[in-house]
Design an enzyme around this catalytic site. Structure first.
Site, PDB file in Angstrom:
ATOM      1  CG  HIS A   1     -66.201  43.087 -79.645  1.00 17.76           C
ATOM      2  ND1 HIS A   1     -67.579  43.114 -79.561  1.00 17.76           N
ATOM      3  CD2 HIS A   1     -65.841  44.359 -79.988  1.00 17.76           C
ATOM      4  CE1 HIS A   1     -68.016  44.319 -79.837  1.00 17.76           C
ATOM      5  NE2 HIS A   1     -66.985  45.088 -80.101  1.00 17.76           N
TER       6      HIS A   1
ATOM      7  NE  ARG B   1     -62.795  48.566 -82.754  1.00 20.38           N
ATOM      8  CZ  ARG B   1     -62.500  47.264 -82.783  1.00 20.38           C
ATOM      9  NH1 ARG B   1     -61.932  46.743 -83.866  1.00 20.38           N
ATOM     10  NH2 ARG B   1     -62.773  46.489 -81.756  1.00 20.38           N
TER      11      ARG B   1
ATOM     12  CE  LYS C   1     -60.770  49.791 -79.898  1.00 24.01           C
ATOM     13  NZ  LYS C   1     -61.573  49.915 -78.666  1.00 24.01           N
TER      14      LYS C   1
ATOM     15  CG  HIS D   1     -68.322  53.345 -83.110  1.00 25.60           C
ATOM     16  ND1 HIS D   1     -67.157  52.832 -83.651  1.00 25.60           N
ATOM     17  CD2 HIS D   1     -68.584  52.596 -82.003  1.00 25.60           C
ATOM     18  CE1 HIS D   1     -66.730  51.837 -82.894  1.00 25.60           C
ATOM     19  NE2 HIS D   1     -67.583  51.675 -81.906  1.00 25.60           N
TER      20      HIS D   1
ATOM     21  CE1 TYR E   1     -73.605  47.206 -80.645  1.00 32.15           C
ATOM     22  CE2 TYR E   1     -71.880  45.647 -80.100  1.00 32.15           C
ATOM     23  CZ  TYR E   1     -72.268  46.899 -80.522  1.00 32.15           C
ATOM     24  OH  TYR E   1     -71.316  47.836 -80.821  1.00 32.15           O
TER      25      TYR E   1
ATOM     26  NE  ARG F   1     -67.073  48.248 -83.724  1.00 33.00           N
ATOM     27  CZ  ARG F   1     -66.389  47.137 -83.950  1.00 33.00           C
ATOM     28  NH1 ARG F   1     -66.230  46.712 -85.190  1.00 33.00           N
ATOM     29  NH2 ARG F   1     -65.862  46.451 -82.954  1.00 33.00           N
TER      30      ARG F   1
END
Length: 322
Positions: A282, A162, A186, A256, A291, A259
């Site tokens: 994730h 990110r 995150k 992004h 994806y 990514r």
């Protein structure tokens, strides 16, 4: 119906409970400031809706939540925004039952609108190569900003970062000898990601220039602005815009997308969903599964163009004008 005094006390208590929940999200779940602002807006809407009914949040029932959803829909919000509001409310009540002794969660069973998840925009391997290989090596080696930008964009694509993770990296987070980097994502979760050969080469070139921008500053940041300070997310976006405009790609590219390109290209080549999930950071594999749809689109195009019986004729009864 509560008296005015009781209503004020209930409103104050409800707002205190919401504030405590937001503090919980910030301190314990370590959500980003932008995410916290979204939660705050969502819960404020529910607060106002229940206050208009003369109720505290603790006393709200399923019909009150349904009425609030109707009000949301009248604001012409997108299905995704309505669904996010309901999710925020549901999370608050789950917390309030445990923390404040609320008796029920009026959001249980409340269904939001179906949200069609849009596929992320990405780049083909050829487009990535055109973007990253578009500058002459001697130009990059002789220009500090080009060397920095090239290293940043190679790293974004090489490791699926990110942009906030990129700008948050420190000098000590990169290990070129091992070909890996430590990333804080995150929720302040740390993961180690591989760094490819081309990215390592670009970063090595940038590091030979980094000291010239550092000057007298002692910032630990890996990527620096021309003033020797940690580079901002917005600066990376602007530099990528400039880089793209000179690449001849003919399309807009945001950080992004690199990514997304990393994830889709890794899945196309390996098919290892779990590994890609780990590298992307994730928490839930369903986030990574988006994806697989991109990969299916790629496979479907190959099938349509290559298989001798892929293009089926129209069903019997169809006419040219039907």
């Amino acid at each position: 119906m509560m008296s005015d005094t009781d209503n004020k006390e209930a409103t104050t208590l409800s707002r205190q409970h919401v504030a405590a929940y937001l503090q919980h999200l910030a301190a314990e779940r370590r959500l980003s400031p932008n995410t916290l602002e979204s939660y705050q807006r969502d819960l404020l809407f529910l607060l106002q809706a229940t206050e208009e009914c003369g109720k505290a949040l603790a006393d709200a029932v399923a019909s009150d939540v349904r009425d609030a959803i109707v009000k949301l829909r009248k604001k012409s919000l997108s299905p995704a925004s309505v669904a996010r509001h309901i999710s925020s409310w549901r999370g608050f009540y789950s917390y309030a039952i445990q923390r404040f002794g609320y008796l029920n969660n009026p959001c249980v069973g409340q269904k939001g609108p179906k949200v069609k998840r849009a596929l992320p925009k990405t780049l083909s391997p050829d487009s990535c190569a055109q973007l990253l290989d578009g500058k002459k090596e001697q130009d990059i080696d002789s220009n500090v900003l080009l060397a920095r930008d090239h290293a940043m964009f190679e790293l974004l694509y090489s490791s699926g970062l990110r942009v906030s993770e990129l700008t948050g990296m420190d000098f000590i987070d990169i290990d070129l000898k091992a070909g890996e980097a430590r990333v804080t994502g995150k929720g302040s979760k740390t993961r180690v990601v591989p760094v490819g050969r081309q990215a390592c080469k670009a970063i090595k070139t940038w590091l030979s220039w980094r000291q010239t921008l550092l000057g007298g500053n002692d910032t630990p940041a890996l990527f620096l602005s021309s003033w020797g300070r940690r580079l901002s997310v917005r600066s990376v976006q602007m530099r990528l815009d400039h880089w793209v405009s000179q690449s001849g790609l003919g399309q807009s590219v945001h950080p992004h997308m690199l990514r997304h390109a990393f994830a889709s290209h890794m899945l196309q080549s390996s098919g290892d969903l779990r590994a890609v999930q780990e590298m992307l950071g994730h928490a839930n594999i369903t986030t990574t599964q988006i994806y697989t749809h991109l990969d299916w689109q790629h496979l479907a195009k190959v099938y349509d163009s290559a298989h001798p019986r892929a293009r089926r004729s129209k069903p019997v009864g169809d006419t040219e004008n039907s």
